[in-house]
Design a protein around this motif. Structure first.
Motif, short mmCIF file in Angstrom:
data_model
loop_
_atom_site.label_atom_id
_atom_site.label_comp_id
_atom_site.label_asym_id
_atom_site.label_seq_id
_atom_site.Cartn_x
_atom_site.Cartn_y
_atom_site.Cartn_z
N GLY A 101 10.61 -1.08 -12.06
CA GLY A 101 9.78 -1.21 -10.87
C GLY A 101 10.08 -2.48 -10.10
O GLY A 101 11.23 -2.93 -10.03
N GLY A 102 9.04 -3.09 -9.52
CA GLY A 102 9.24 -4.31 -8.76
C GLY A 102 8.13 -4.53 -7.76
O GLY A 102 7.06 -3.92 -7.83
N PHE A 104 21.67 2.40 -1.89
CA PHE A 104 20.27 2.60 -2.28
C PHE A 104 19.65 3.68 -1.40
O PHE A 104 19.76 3.63 -0.17
CB PHE A 104 19.48 1.30 -2.12
CG PHE A 104 19.74 0.28 -3.18
CD1 PHE A 104 18.92 0.18 -4.29
CD2 PHE A 104 20.82 -0.58 -3.08
CE1 PHE A 104 19.17 -0.77 -5.27
CE2 PHE A 104 21.08 -1.53 -4.05
CZ PHE A 104 20.25 -1.62 -5.16
N ASP A 105 19.03 4.67 -2.03
CA ASP A 105 18.25 5.68 -1.32
C ASP A 105 16.78 5.40 -1.58
O ASP A 105 16.35 5.33 -2.74
CB ASP A 105 18.62 7.09 -1.79
CG ASP A 105 20.04 7.46 -1.42
OD1 ASP A 105 20.44 7.18 -0.28
OD2 ASP A 105 20.75 8.01 -2.28
N ILE A 106 16.00 5.22 -0.51
CA ILE A 106 14.60 4.83 -0.63
C ILE A 106 13.72 5.94 -0.07
O ILE A 106 13.94 6.42 1.06
CB ILE A 106 14.33 3.51 0.10
CG1 ILE A 106 15.29 2.42 -0.40
CG2 ILE A 106 12.89 3.07 -0.09
CD1 ILE A 106 15.14 1.11 0.32
N TYR A 107 12.71 6.33 -0.85
CA TYR A 107 11.78 7.37 -0.43
C TYR A 107 10.35 6.81 -0.48
O TYR A 107 9.99 6.07 -1.40
CB TYR A 107 11.88 8.58 -1.36
CG TYR A 107 13.23 9.26 -1.32
CD1 TYR A 107 13.48 10.34 -0.48
CD2 TYR A 107 14.27 8.79 -2.12
CE1 TYR A 107 14.73 10.95 -0.44
CE2 TYR A 107 15.52 9.40 -2.09
CZ TYR A 107 15.74 10.47 -1.25
OH TYR A 107 16.98 11.08 -1.20
N ILE A 126 13.41 6.97 3.86
CA ILE A 126 13.32 5.96 4.92
C ILE A 126 14.63 5.17 4.95
O ILE A 126 15.33 5.05 3.94
CB ILE A 126 12.12 5.01 4.71
CG1 ILE A 126 12.20 4.29 3.37
CG2 ILE A 126 10.82 5.80 4.81
CD1 ILE A 126 11.09 3.29 3.13
N ARG A 127 14.95 4.63 6.12
CA ARG A 127 16.23 3.94 6.28
C ARG A 127 16.18 2.47 5.89
O ARG A 127 17.19 1.89 5.52
CB ARG A 127 16.70 4.07 7.73
CG ARG A 127 17.07 5.48 8.14
CD ARG A 127 17.67 5.50 9.53
NE ARG A 127 18.14 6.83 9.91
CZ ARG A 127 18.76 7.12 11.04
NH1 ARG A 127 18.97 6.14 11.93
NH2 ARG A 127 19.15 8.35 11.30
N GLY A 128 15.02 1.86 6.03
CA GLY A 128 14.93 0.44 5.74
C GLY A 128 13.52 0.04 5.38
O GLY A 128 12.59 0.86 5.39
N GLY A 156 0.79 -1.23 0.00
CA GLY A 156 0.00 0.00 0.00
C GLY A 156 0.81 1.27 0.00
O GLY A 156 0.25 2.36 0.11
N GLU A 157 2.13 1.17 -0.14
CA GLU A 157 3.00 2.35 -0.17
C GLU A 157 3.66 2.48 -1.54
O GLU A 157 4.01 1.48 -2.17
CB GLU A 157 4.09 2.24 0.90
CG GLU A 157 3.58 2.25 2.33
CD GLU A 157 4.70 2.18 3.33
OE1 GLU A 157 4.52 2.67 4.46
OE2 GLU A 157 5.78 1.62 3.01
N ILE A 158 3.84 3.72 -1.98
CA ILE A 158 4.58 4.00 -3.22
C ILE A 158 6.01 4.34 -2.83
O ILE A 158 6.25 5.27 -2.05
CB ILE A 158 3.96 5.17 -4.00
CG1 ILE A 158 2.45 4.93 -4.23
CG2 ILE A 158 4.68 5.36 -5.32
CD1 ILE A 158 2.14 3.72 -5.07
N LEU A 159 6.96 3.58 -3.37
CA LEU A 159 8.37 3.81 -3.07
C LEU A 159 9.10 4.29 -4.32
O LEU A 159 8.84 3.82 -5.43
CB LEU A 159 9.03 2.53 -2.56
CG LEU A 159 8.49 1.89 -1.29
CD1 LEU A 159 9.34 0.67 -0.91
CD2 LEU A 159 8.43 2.88 -0.13
#
Length: 346
Positions: free
Chosen positions: A285-286, A254-257, A271-273, A235-238
């Motif tokens: 995508g994935g 990797f930088d994740i938002y 976010i960190r993880g 349910g989250e868009i990363l």
């Protein structure tokens, strides 16, 4: 003595055999278990909805020039072959459920299950000309959405279309984007469109209206972005940026938002993880699965492909641990750019 042991194995209670099968993370293991005897085959359903690890599919050609699909099993860390000579002129465009989405020039789109060999044509009514198609949906979702790259009057404009398998009706919209689109995610009636080096647009899939525009995350001071992904998970868009550490051929950052809505406004929050999740990244995508469903596997990890050198046409499969920042190459995979699929016999 051997006869007695054979009788004991075949006489195991059906519910116990079924329970054992649910602990196998790989569908190919379940198929082999069913082949032991008639009793086991009747006790183990190949369509059981229990969690299963994805396979990485890529393609190659044998000495006769015939099409082969290779799939890599994370469970066994081995690569297997599926012969599909009739797919020689079609190209991978993503996955939907347990099927691969193929595109065959000039206007054919179809789903192909590599296990059952079942092929389903997808009714498609795009604008008159189009030269690309990409899947925008999470393979676990029930709605199948695609992005259509359309060429008209020497300009390249991007259209979007989604289909609900229950009714088979397409809804297609023009995006107004020309030649600079990057990634697209479809989720709950909206398209999330991320442009190269620009903002992210949220567009209604029913009206085509752009309902929000979000500035891209600040990447000042970071290593050069080697690859970019956008996906929907839980349910989250990363939005994920992959950087290669200068001077180190096999190390990545990797930088994740996460797309967050605060006080009515959307913004990208770093976010960190990713906790218990294992991310499986395709070319853009994935999707993710829960590591707790698979004993021996760790969460907070990313699985992706990358070549050691830009000139190489083969891709190595890698696992990146977000907790300690290390990247390792997984054994026994050697192939081109592939796509992840959740195998099933449905």
């Amino acid at each position: 003595m051997v006869e007695d042991e054979s009788c004991q194995w075949s006489s195991l209670p059906s519910d116990l055999i079924h329970f054992i099968s649910t602990k196998l993370p790989d569908l190919s293991d379940r198929v082999r278990l069913r082949a032991v005897c008639k009793t086991w085959r009747s006790s183990i359903s190949i369509s059981d909805p229990s969690p299963r690890l994805p396979w990485l599919l890529t393609r190659t050609y044998n000495m006769d020039g015939n099409e082969e699909i290779l799939y890599y099993s994370l469970s066994s860390q081995k690569t297997y072959k599926i012969y599909c000579p009739h797919l020689k002129d079609a190209s991978f465009r993503g996955t939907f459920g347990g099927s691969i989405v193929f595109y065959r020039y000039p206007r054919s789109v179809f789903l192909f299950n590599p296990l059952t060999r079942l092929e389903i044509s997808v009714s498609l009514s795009p604008p008159k000309y189009f030269d690309a198609i990409e899947v925008a949906s999470n393979p676990f979702r029930k709605e199948f959405a695609v992005v259509l790259g359309c060429t008209q009057d020497s300009t390249c404009a991007i259209s979007f279309g989604f289909i609900k398998p229950d009714d088979g009706l397409w809804v297609i919209h023009e995006s107004g984007l020309v030649n600079n689109w990057c990634d697209c995610v479809y989720y709950e009636g909206k398209y999330y469109i991320n442009e190269y080096g620009a903002e992210t647009r949220i567009m209604s899939a029913t009206t085509g209206e752009v309902v929000s525009t979000i500035p891209s995350p600040d990447q000042t001071g970071f290593n050069k972005i080697e690859c970019q992904y956008m996906l929907e998970t839980c349910g989250e868009i990363l939005l994920i940026y992959r950087h290669k550490i200068a001077g180190k051929m096999k190390q990545y950052v990797f930088d994740i938002y996460r797309l967050d809505e605060a006080r009515g406004d959307y913004q990208w929050v770093k976010i960190r993880g990713i906790g218990d999740r294992m991310l499986f990244l395709n070319s853009t995508g994935g999707f993710s699965v829960s590591a707790s469903d698979f004993p021996g596997f760790r969460g907070n990890c990313i699985y992706f492909q990358a070549a050691d050198l830009p000139s190489h046409n083969y891709m190595l499969l890698r696992q990146h641990d977000l907790e300690n920042g290390t990247t390792k190459i997984l054994p026994n995979f050697w192939g081109g750019c592939g796509t992840w699929i959740i195998p099933n016999f449905g």
